[in-house]
Design a protein around this motif. Structure first.
Motif: not given
Lengths: 112, 245
Positions: A16-17, A51-53, A78-81
């Protein structure tokens, strides 16, 4: 140094940029509480955690980016967040040790 | 009719490498009875292979055994997972085993991992490295536990080692934890003061016993209709007068 310069020097794969901002220093840890306590705004963070955290911590601190090292694939959420929070996220086959070594060679230092 | 039950929901057996060899099913049950406990939870590290034996050892006693497991998430956080039935804990164990690194336990360094019968007859050594983090995130663990009608509770959140606040430093947004566990080092009031992220979640206290003498050294009082995981969940949610004292 600008984030984009470091990313291209290390040949990191963007996941993600986010914004290309000035990197104020570097931090390496897999312990979220440690990162929360010691990393500073604008720091570039190297971790093996996927992980998302990770994104929650990076966003909270206003880090310049996160490098997921050791050929680890960030989790889907994680990517979505990271997209939602506009957190720059990179992955690499390099180990965390190598990433940090190269960043250090390029002049990135630990936060004071 | 609600009754008051004293519970210690986090007890290890000799399957956990860090537990003493005295943590065998008959002695765990005897000590739990002596300690005046009505409910005990059996939660070894990333395994449920001795749970059935403790359930069997407690048959006919005054103690109800809740099958469980202490799962280590990818984040390095320990989560107490409790189930209604032994089969559900064993089914969770399959998920956990698939998510553990394929490494062999180093008995000399970490301790032995023994599987035993209800009478404490030796069955075999579990040679899987159990003292390791799984690749399951906290969210994954909650989802897997809920799919088996269980409850997932972050263990000893106050501890630096493997505790949610020690490792992660905060309660993740949207985390499916209706309760947290606090170690014997802290009261529920102290925990709420020190960790505002607990918010309005219920607090349970357990011993995390690795030796017999520690069983019941921290406990939780539940008001339940009867002793089951379903009732414990209702008590945590505060339904119909049920509660966590």
């Amino acid at each position: 140094m600008l984030l984009s310069k470091l990313i291209s020097s290390l040949d990191l794969q963007p996941v993600v940029s986010g914004d290309d901002i000035e990197v104020t220093g570097g931090y390496v840890s897999d312990l979220m509480s440690d990162v929360l306590a010691n990393a500073k705004s604008g720091n570039l963070w190297v971790t093996n955690q996927r992980h998302v955290n990770v994104v929650a911590v990076a966003s909270l601190l206003g880090l310049s980016g996160v490098i997921v090292a050791g050929n680890a694939e960030p989790d889907e959420n994680t990517v979505e967040k990271a997209q939602q929070e506009k957190v720059s996220l990179y992955k690499t086959t390099l180990s965390a040790f190598d990433v940090v070594g190269r960043l250090y060679e390029l002049g990135v230092r630990a936060p004071k | 009719m609600l009754s008051r039950y004293e519970a210690d929901l986090h007890i290890h057996t000799l399957l956990s490498p860090c537990a003493e060899v005295e943590m065998i099913p008959p002695l765990i049950v005897r000590r739990a009875v002596e300690a005046g406990l009505d409910i005990i939870g059996i939660a070894d590290h990333n395994s449920a292979e001795n749970v059935g034996a403790v359930v069997e050892a407690a048959a006919g006693s005054s103690v109800k055994v809740i099958p469980g497991m202490e799962c280590e998430s990818a984040e390095g956080v320990h989560v107490l997972c409790l189930f209604e039935k032994v089969e559900q804990a064993e089914s969770m164990q399959e998920v956990v085993y698939a998510a553990l690194p394929n490494l062999v336990n180093q008995e000399g360094k970490l301790g032995q991992q023994m599987v035993v019968t209800a009478e404490a007859e030796f069955v075999r050594y579990n040679d899987r490295l159990l003292l390791a983090s799984t690749s399951l995130s906290l969210d994954d663990i909650v989802a897997e536990v809920e799919a088996r009608c269980g409850i997932a509770i972050p263990a000893h959140v106050d501890r630096r080692a493997y505790g949610l606040f020690g490792v992660l430093g905060f309660m993740p947004e949207g985390a499916g934890f209706p309760a947290v566990e606090v170690s014997s080092r802290m009261t529920a009031e102290e925990a709420r003061k020190q960790h505002p992220d607990i918010a309005d979640r219920a607090i349970i206290r357990s011993s995390d016993a690795h030796v017999l003498d520690d069983i019941g050294s921290a406990r939780t009082v539940f008001h339940l209709e009867h002793r089951s995981v379903a009732e414990i969940k209702l008590a945590i949610a505060g339904v119909g007068g049920r509660m966590v004292e």
